[in-house]
Design a protein around this motif. Structure first.
Motif, PDB file in Angstrom:
ATOM      1  N   THR A 101      65.253  27.811  34.031  1.00 35.79           N
ATOM      2  CA  THR A 101      65.719  28.445  35.131  1.00 35.79           C
ATOM      3  C   THR A 101      65.055  28.133  36.442  1.00 35.79           C
ATOM      4  O   THR A 101      63.845  28.099  36.419  1.00 35.79           O
ATOM      5  N   VAL A 102      65.690  27.619  37.474  1.00 37.23           N
ATOM      6  CA  VAL A 102      65.035  27.234  38.607  1.00 37.23           C
ATOM      7  C   VAL A 102      65.496  28.219  39.803  1.00 37.23           C
ATOM      8  O   VAL A 102      66.657  28.619  39.984  1.00 37.23           O
ATOM      9  N   ARG A 103      64.758  28.159  40.641  1.00 36.93           N
ATOM     10  CA  ARG A 103      65.004  28.957  41.802  1.00 36.93           C
ATOM     11  C   ARG A 103      65.191  27.869  43.263  1.00 36.93           C
ATOM     12  O   ARG A 103      64.562  27.173  43.451  1.00 36.93           O
ATOM     13  N   ILE A 104      66.470  28.101  43.573  1.00 38.17           N
ATOM     14  CA  ILE A 104      66.769  27.104  44.660  1.00 38.17           C
ATOM     15  C   ILE A 104      67.356  28.002  46.116  1.00 38.17           C
ATOM     16  O   ILE A 104      68.039  28.985  45.992  1.00 38.17           O
ATOM     17  N   GLY A 105      66.994  27.538  47.074  1.00 37.48           N
ATOM     18  CA  GLY A 105      67.287  28.179  48.264  1.00 37.48           C
ATOM     19  C   GLY A 105      68.878  28.094  48.379  1.00 37.48           C
ATOM     20  O   GLY A 105      69.481  27.249  48.157  1.00 37.48           O
ATOM     21  N   ALA A 106      69.500  29.348  49.169  1.00 36.05           N
ATOM     22  CA  ALA A 106      70.879  29.381  49.332  1.00 36.05           C
ATOM     23  C   ALA A 106      71.413  28.428  50.267  1.00 36.05           C
ATOM     24  O   ALA A 106      72.670  28.248  50.270  1.00 36.05           O
ATOM     25  N   GLY A 107      70.528  27.733  51.251  1.00 33.77           N
ATOM     26  CA  GLY A 107      71.067  26.676  52.178  1.00 33.77           C
ATOM     27  C   GLY A 107      71.335  25.505  51.555  1.00 33.77           C
ATOM     28  O   GLY A 107      71.868  24.432  52.308  1.00 33.77           O
ATOM     29  N   ALA A 108      70.939  25.352  50.326  1.00 37.42           N
ATOM     30  CA  ALA A 108      71.139  24.007  49.841  1.00 37.42           C
ATOM     31  C   ALA A 108      72.619  23.431  49.779  1.00 37.42           C
ATOM     32  O   ALA A 108      73.349  24.148  49.406  1.00 37.42           O
ATOM     33  N   ASP A 109      72.676  22.237  49.657  1.00 38.63           N
ATOM     34  CA  ASP A 109      73.964  21.656  49.664  1.00 38.63           C
ATOM     35  C   ASP A 109      74.564  21.494  48.113  1.00 38.63           C
ATOM     36  O   ASP A 109      73.734  20.883  47.603  1.00 38.63           O
ATOM     37  N   LEU A 110      75.339  22.035  47.912  1.00 40.96           N
ATOM     38  CA  LEU A 110      76.015  22.038  46.407  1.00 40.96           C
ATOM     39  C   LEU A 110      76.209  20.615  45.913  1.00 40.96           C
ATOM     40  O   LEU A 110      75.915  20.214  44.749  1.00 40.96           O
ATOM     41  N   PHE A 111      76.714  20.037  46.595  1.00 39.95           N
ATOM     42  CA  PHE A 111      77.018  18.466  46.447  1.00 39.95           C
ATOM     43  C   PHE A 111      75.872  17.718  46.143  1.00 39.95           C
ATOM     44  O   PHE A 111      75.780  17.192  44.999  1.00 39.95           O
ATOM     45  N   ARG A 112      74.776  17.912  46.809  1.00 37.95           N
ATOM     46  CA  ARG A 112      73.537  17.210  46.403  1.00 37.95           C
ATOM     47  C   ARG A 112      72.844  17.884  45.119  1.00 37.95           C
ATOM     48  O   ARG A 112      72.446  17.120  44.370  1.00 37.95           O
ATOM     49  N   LEU A 113      73.141  19.194  44.924  1.00 38.20           N
ATOM     50  CA  LEU A 113      72.503  19.995  43.896  1.00 38.20           C
ATOM     51  C   LEU A 113      73.040  19.224  42.655  1.00 38.20           C
ATOM     52  O   LEU A 113      72.360  19.027  41.243  1.00 38.20           O
TER      53      LEU A 113
END
Ligand code: FAD
Length: 337
Positions: free
Chosen positions: A117-129
């Motif tokens: 499980t990883v924590r990712i910022g909400a502003g991150a671009d989903l395409f890039r993720l």
């Protein structure tokens, strides 16, 4: 707008209200042009906070002064009418809100991301993720291939499609509540369902904890490829739209979801136009707009589609695309007033 909300909204345009907050504050920012429709008006105030503390303080001041506060993701599910938006619109594009643990944080070090499980910022671009998880051989996001969004926007909408949704990988979220308090909410408490997520009113998702299990990189790559190709084949990805305009309604006879696109097609509405807006010939549930067109035309066209589908099949189509203006916009045209 009531006189009280008009006064509160006007207060937001006073630069003094934002003194001492670590955020970029822009007045009259043309957010409509930054949405996927590339049309529509301005935000009276656009705030780009640089830290969690700044966002929390911004939310606290808005709550205290009764100033409306909205969050802008990538604008992939958003129609901003020409009259624009009162109050404050928050943009989570600063690095504090876009980090994934595999991003370099100080130019050299990378965070530990061995855990499932990883924590990712909400502003991150989903395409890039999706691309990053494919590159790192981690599953859990292939179902999101081809869906334009920030991670926070994807959680808010529980974005997904035929292959699954974000809910299936979501463990919990971190939010800033209306008033500035920071909290953690378990996914089970969000009642996630078909394009549905019950966030407390006025709360902003700032990070998500996702289960991204390590897996066979070849299989993950093949899954992402298959899902992306399916989307390209079935949807007008290049059109200026916000994806599906309406939610798929429930068939009262079977209790199953019916395709809104099919209902629109059966009502003979593919290609229907209102000014600069039109129903896509490729997919009936995609309402698109000409370059330089008017957001208001999209709203009017969506009203017409709702009324004509109701007349043809008796189904009430509920808008999935979020409409922002200075007034509350009803989800069905007859609900005015
Ligand atoms: C070409 C195209 C294809 C699409 N295909 C799909 C699809 O297959 N499946 C699907 O589900 N959707 C699809 N969509 C719609 C869109 O991609 C999703 O709804 C996506 O989740 C929107 O994310 P966003 O960051 O752009 O949010 P925005 O559109 O900016 O905002 C949408 C709503 O979420 C709220 N919001 C955004 N960020 C936050 C946050 N951090 N905290 C709290 N609230 C927040 C906003 O205030 C707003 O109410 C498509 C859109 C396009 C343009």
């Amino acid at each position: 707008m009531t006189p009280a909300t008009a006064t509160a909204a006007a207060a937001a345009s006073d630069a003094n209200m934002w003194n001492g907050i670590d955020a970029e504050i822009r007045f009259n920012d043309p957010i409509g042009g930054a949405t996927w429709f590339a049309a529509g008006g301005c935000a009276d105030v656009l705030a780009v906070p640089r830290s969690f503390a700044a966002l929390s303080e911004l939310s606290r001041r808005c709550a205290e002064a009764n100033v409306p506060l909205r969050v802008l993701g990538q604008g992939a599910n958003l129609l901003v009418l020409e009259e624009g938006v009162d109050g404050v619109v928050v943009d989570l594009s600063a690095p504090a809100f876009t980090r994934a643990p595999w991003d370099a944080t100080d130019g050299t070090a990378r965070g530990d991301h061995s855990a499932e499980t990883v924590r990712i910022g909400a502003g991150a671009d989903l395409f890039r993720l999706v691309q990053d998880s494919k590159r790192l051989g981690r599953g859990g996001l292939a179902q999101m291939a081809g869906i334009p969004a920030t991670l926070g926007g994807a959680v808010r909408m529980n974005a997904g499609g035929a292959y699954g949704d974000i809910a299936q990988s979501l463990e919990r979220i971190e939010v800033v509540m209306h008033g500035g308090e920071m909290r953690s909410i378990e996914a089970a408490d969000l009642r996630l369902g078909y394009r549905h997520c019950e966030l407390p009113a006025g709360c902003i998702v700032v990070a998500a904890h996702l289960r991204l299990p390590h897996g066979d990189p070849k299989k993950i790559e093949a899954d992402v490829h298959e899902i992306f190709e399916y989307k390209k084949r079935t949807q007008p990805m290049g059109a200026k739209s916000a994806g599906c305009m309406f939610r798929n309604p429930t068939d009262p006879a079977t209790g199953r979801r019916e395709s809104a696109g099919k209902l629109i097609d059966q009502a003979g509405l593919k290609g229907l136009r209102f000014g600069s807006a039109f129903v896509s010939e490729c997919h009936g549930n995609f309402l698109a707009i000409d370059r330089g067109g008017r957001a208001r035309d999209v709203l009017e066209l969506s009203n017409q589609v709702q009324q004509r589908v109701l007349a043809h099949s008796g189904r009430r189509l509920e808008r999935e695309v979020v409409v922002w203006s200075r007034q509350q916009v009803p989800s069905f045209p007859e609900e005015r007033g």
